[in-house]
Design a protein around this motif. Structure first.
Motif, short mmCIF file in Angstrom:
data_model
loop_
_atom_site.label_atom_id
_atom_site.label_comp_id
_atom_site.label_asym_id
_atom_site.label_seq_id
_atom_site.Cartn_x
_atom_site.Cartn_y
_atom_site.Cartn_z
N ASN A 1 64.59 6.00 20.74
CA ASN A 1 63.57 6.48 21.67
C ASN A 1 63.24 5.40 22.67
OD1 ASN A 1 63.02 9.20 20.82
ND2 ASN A 1 62.20 8.30 18.94
N PHE A 2 64.25 4.90 23.32
CA PHE A 2 64.07 3.82 24.28
C PHE A 2 63.31 4.32 25.50
CE2 PHE A 2 67.13 0.19 23.43
CZ PHE A 2 67.30 0.50 22.09
N LYS A 3 62.51 3.44 26.05
CA LYS A 3 61.97 3.69 27.39
C LYS A 3 62.98 3.09 28.36
CE LYS A 3 57.76 2.19 28.45
NZ LYS A 3 56.89 1.07 28.89
N ILE A 4 63.68 3.96 29.08
CA ILE A 4 64.75 3.51 29.96
C ILE A 4 64.18 2.77 31.18
CG2 ILE A 4 66.78 4.21 31.30
CD1 ILE A 4 66.92 4.89 28.32
N ILE A 5 64.73 1.63 31.47
CA ILE A 5 64.20 0.84 32.58
C ILE A 5 65.24 0.64 33.68
CG2 ILE A 5 63.25 -1.41 33.24
CD1 ILE A 5 61.78 -1.53 30.77
N ASN A 6 66.47 0.47 33.25
CA ASN A 6 67.46 0.03 34.19
C ASN A 6 68.83 0.50 33.73
OD1 ASN A 6 68.49 -1.43 36.30
ND2 ASN A 6 67.34 -3.29 35.79
N LYS B 1 68.37 -5.56 20.66
CA LYS B 1 69.05 -4.65 19.77
C LYS B 1 69.92 -3.72 20.62
CE LYS B 1 66.22 -2.00 17.95
NZ LYS B 1 65.15 -1.86 17.01
N LEU C 1 72.30 -0.17 20.75
CA LEU C 1 72.82 1.07 20.17
C LEU C 1 74.03 1.52 20.98
CD1 LEU C 1 69.49 3.03 19.54
CD2 LEU C 1 70.71 1.49 18.00
N THR C 2 74.97 2.15 20.31
CA THR C 2 76.12 2.67 21.04
C THR C 2 75.96 4.17 21.25
OG1 THR C 2 77.36 3.12 19.04
CG2 THR C 2 77.62 0.95 19.98
N PRO D 1 70.68 7.74 22.19
CA PRO D 1 70.12 7.53 20.85
C PRO D 1 68.81 6.75 20.93
CG PRO D 1 71.87 5.96 21.27
CD PRO D 1 71.83 6.87 22.45
N TYR E 1 69.71 -0.09 30.10
CA TYR E 1 68.75 -1.07 29.61
C TYR E 1 67.37 -0.43 29.49
CZ TYR E 1 72.28 -4.59 30.64
OH TYR E 1 73.43 -5.33 30.66
N GLY E 2 66.66 -0.80 28.42
CA GLY E 2 65.33 -0.24 28.24
C GLY E 2 64.56 -1.03 27.20
N VAL E 3 63.51 -0.40 26.66
CA VAL E 3 62.73 -1.04 25.60
C VAL E 3 62.76 -0.12 24.39
CG1 VAL E 3 60.48 -1.94 24.93
CG2 VAL E 3 61.23 -2.11 27.31
N CYS E 4 63.14 -0.62 23.24
CA CYS E 4 63.28 0.21 22.05
C CYS E 4 61.91 0.59 21.49
CB CYS E 4 64.11 -0.49 20.98
SG CYS E 4 63.25 -1.83 20.14
N LEU F 1 73.34 1.03 24.82
CA LEU F 1 71.93 1.12 25.20
C LEU F 1 71.29 -0.13 24.62
CD1 LEU F 1 69.42 2.66 26.20
CD2 LEU F 1 69.47 3.95 24.06
N ILE F 2 70.71 -0.93 25.49
CA ILE F 2 70.29 -2.28 25.09
C ILE F 2 68.79 -2.47 25.29
CG2 ILE F 2 70.56 -4.73 25.62
CD1 ILE F 2 73.39 -3.72 26.85
N CYS F 3 68.13 -2.98 24.25
CA CYS F 3 66.70 -3.28 24.39
C CYS F 3 66.53 -4.60 25.14
CB CYS F 3 66.02 -3.36 23.04
SG CYS F 3 64.27 -3.82 23.19
N MET F 4 65.78 -4.54 26.24
CA MET F 4 65.63 -5.74 27.06
C MET F 4 64.71 -6.75 26.42
SD MET F 4 65.26 -3.91 30.78
CE MET F 4 65.43 -5.35 31.85
#
Lengths: 143, 143
Positions: free
Chosen positions: A122-127, B104, B106-107, A120, B133-136, B97-100
């Motif tokens: 539009n995250f930029k996936i990092i890890n 925030k 999301l599931t 879900p 983990y990523g950046v939203c 899915l977690i914003c680093m």
DNA sequence: CTTCCTGCAAATCGTTTGCATCAGT
DNA sequence: ACTGATGCAAACGATTTGCAGGAAG
């Protein structure tokens, strides 16, 4: 045998980075070389005091941190938030299967991120983080 | 609106378990109801002091722990070992899915354990952990 | 009115830091 | 001999506990 190789390799890494090879550091290398799985600072400390009763906790911490900073060890927070270390198998991406009883750790290559994964936002996936917890064969038998 | 529903539901859970409904606990419920994502004890404490300057840290901790023990909150150790809490969506299995940056969360429903997964050893699988983990989107824009 | 909850302070746990001494190079 | 590593003690941050007063039922 490969345990000795692992020790020598860790020693070499330390040397190469300009570190002095003290008895404590050699002992630290030996402890990690002879165990597969994640070790807690406390466990490492206890092991060290067996052969070296005067080591201090902060020396253990210092060296654990330095060794993971230079990549000889992998650092990791367990499910319960506890910090653990293990020898780094950095050459290939992998995940872990961890025994909840003895904390022996096996690696496996399957990675869920390699599949086409619909996420879900539009995250930029990092890890990512993927671990499987269970009870290993020996621990199942001895219960 | 659903935020209010969430508050009432948490209050109801506390009541049902024989707990007293204090102002602090109502406020705690409101904070979690209006935020999606994991909150740290410190964040919760800071939010509470806004409307209730005299709350103490240990009351926050006590109630966070009690609420997760009775299942109204989910407890979780982040990658860095930090403890966080969020409202429990216990009704279905999911991952996060977690914003680093802003944390925030999301599931999503995809679960790597549902695939036929070849694992080493003969472990009895008990549990697993999978987080991305990523950046939203918003945090990407504002950088 | 009784029991539980709160706030304070102090204890605890895991980890880090400052510093004088000691040991590897 | 020089510099970095060690051990001690003390600092530190996050979390927990004991206890007396205060509020919910």
């Amino acid at each position: 045998m490969s345990e000795t190789n692992n020790v020598e390799q860790m020693i070499k890494v330390m040397s190469r980075n300009g570190w002095r090879i003290t008895d404590q550091r050699r002992l630290l290398a030996e402890i990690f070389a002879k165990t597969d799985g994640y070790l807690s600072p406390k466990y490492v400390y206890d092991q060290m005091t067996v052969h070296y009763p005067s080591v201090s906790f902060d020396t253990v911490y210092r060296n654990l941190r330095l060794l993971s900073e230079m990549g000889a060890l992998e650092q990791f927070y367990f499910m319960d938030g506890g910090l653990k270390f293990r020898m780094n198998c950095s050459n290939h991406h992998h995940h872990h299967l961890i025994c909840m009883n003895c904390e022996k750790t096996l690696t496996f290559d399957y990675c869920p991120m390699e599949t086409t994964l619909k996420l879900p936002g539009n995250f930029k996936i990092i890890n990512h983080r993927f671990e499987v917890y269970g009870v290993c064969e020996e621990c199942q038998e001895s219960s």
